[in-house]
Design a protein around this motif. Sequence first.
Motif, PDB file in Angstrom:
ATOM      1  N   ARG A 163       8.936 -40.823  -9.573  1.00 41.74           N
ATOM      2  CA  ARG A 163       8.963 -41.796 -10.664  1.00 41.74           C
ATOM      3  C   ARG A 163       8.450 -43.154 -10.207  1.00 41.74           C
ATOM      4  N   ALA A 164       8.751 -43.538  -8.973  1.00 46.16           N
ATOM      5  CA  ALA A 164       8.247 -44.807  -8.453  1.00 46.16           C
ATOM      6  C   ALA A 164       6.732 -44.764  -8.290  1.00 46.16           C
ATOM      7  N   GLU A 165       6.219 -43.629  -7.814  1.00 42.80           N
ATOM      8  CA  GLU A 165       4.775 -43.479  -7.661  1.00 42.80           C
ATOM      9  C   GLU A 165       4.073 -43.557  -9.019  1.00 42.80           C
ATOM     10  N   ASN A 166       4.643 -42.883 -10.017  1.00 39.93           N
ATOM     11  CA  ASN A 166       4.058 -42.927 -11.355  1.00 39.93           C
ATOM     12  C   ASN A 166       4.106 -44.333 -11.938  1.00 39.93           C
ATOM     13  N   ALA A 167       5.204 -45.055 -11.696  1.00 42.10           N
ATOM     14  CA  ALA A 167       5.341 -46.417 -12.215  1.00 42.10           C
ATOM     15  C   ALA A 167       4.342 -47.352 -11.562  1.00 42.10           C
ATOM     16  N   ARG A 168       4.080 -47.162 -10.261  1.00 46.66           N
ATOM     17  CA  ARG A 168       3.076 -47.992  -9.582  1.00 46.66           C
ATOM     18  C   ARG A 168       1.694 -47.744 -10.167  1.00 46.66           C
ATOM     19  N   GLU A 169       1.381 -46.479 -10.428  1.00 41.92           N
ATOM     20  CA  GLU A 169       0.080 -46.157 -11.022  1.00 41.92           C
ATOM     21  C   GLU A 169      -0.035 -46.731 -12.434  1.00 41.92           C
ATOM     22  N   LEU A 170       1.040 -46.630 -13.208  1.00 41.64           N
ATOM     23  CA  LEU A 170       1.023 -47.166 -14.565  1.00 41.64           C
ATOM     24  C   LEU A 170       0.772 -48.672 -14.547  1.00 41.64           C
ATOM     25  N   PHE A 171       1.449 -49.390 -13.670  1.00 41.23           N
ATOM     26  CA  PHE A 171       1.257 -50.837 -13.614  1.00 41.23           C
ATOM     27  C   PHE A 171      -0.154 -51.190 -13.165  1.00 41.23           C
ATOM     28  N   GLN A 172      -0.674 -50.447 -12.197  1.00 38.41           N
ATOM     29  CA  GLN A 172      -2.037 -50.710 -11.724  1.00 38.41           C
ATOM     30  C   GLN A 172      -3.060 -50.511 -12.841  1.00 38.41           C
TER      31      GLN A 172
END
Length: 288
Positions: A163-172
């Motif tokens: 979930r943290a990895e997905n959230a980082r990608e979403l913000f980027q």
Amino acid sequence: MKLRVPGLFLAGSALVLLVNAVVLAGVAWNRSGTPEAVLQLGERELERPMYWQDDREDSGLALTLRWRLPVADSPVDGYLMHAAYGPAGWLDAARLEALGFKLPPLPEDGTARLRHPLARELWLVLELDGPAYAHSLQVARDSLAAAESALQANPADPGSELRAENARELFQRASEEWSRLFVVDAGRDPGALRARYADRERHAIVRGRVRPFVQWNGPAGLQRPEWRGQVEAISVARINVPLPLRQAFGTLPGDASPEQRARYEVMLAYGRRGEPWILAAKPMAAAP
């Protein structure tokens, strides 16, 4: 008396010339005077077709306008952050009726048949790099902070890490790739909209279609129907690039990675009829 073939040919040719004259007159009137708005857009808002330079039989180039809807206050997934065709949060029943839609009574449950009003063409407000875009970044930032906090609390949990990895990608993607152009309002009078949105470098008043539909909200078994509005389309979303400006759009394939994708800046003008044309375009350096 039957018309001869030459007569039919001449009549058809005259009709074609008349239609072309009307179209050209409309274009000229739209572009006459000072532009109604001028927006400075990039590849995030004006998408170039994939493999444009590979099509040797078609030298034309048209860019596709990319826009979004304001996102909800709570964190959402990447699809809803990026999508343009879901329900518009600001288009509730009261707004739809103010826009001229006649909404029939809602059914008590999902089994009743309901005749939805047809879509209507209205005036829409496009907002560039304004409060709606800032809010979308804040939602993505909050989602990332929550995901990283959960990961720190339980670093051994594979789900938290994902979930943290997905959230980082979403913000980027929200901050670097997705469109900064949002549809934020609608109305029947373009003058009234312009009075509320006076910044002509941030807001353009354009034509588009709005369609009412019924959305079922609430947990299973307690769902309630509500009228919501969907922005079906911007009326003019494909913008032809004049031949002298096509060199600004590079030769890299349109589906290249973000690091390789062609970068460009476009000055897009909107005229009296709310229709766009390109004033200027230039290539930009690729992001490092």
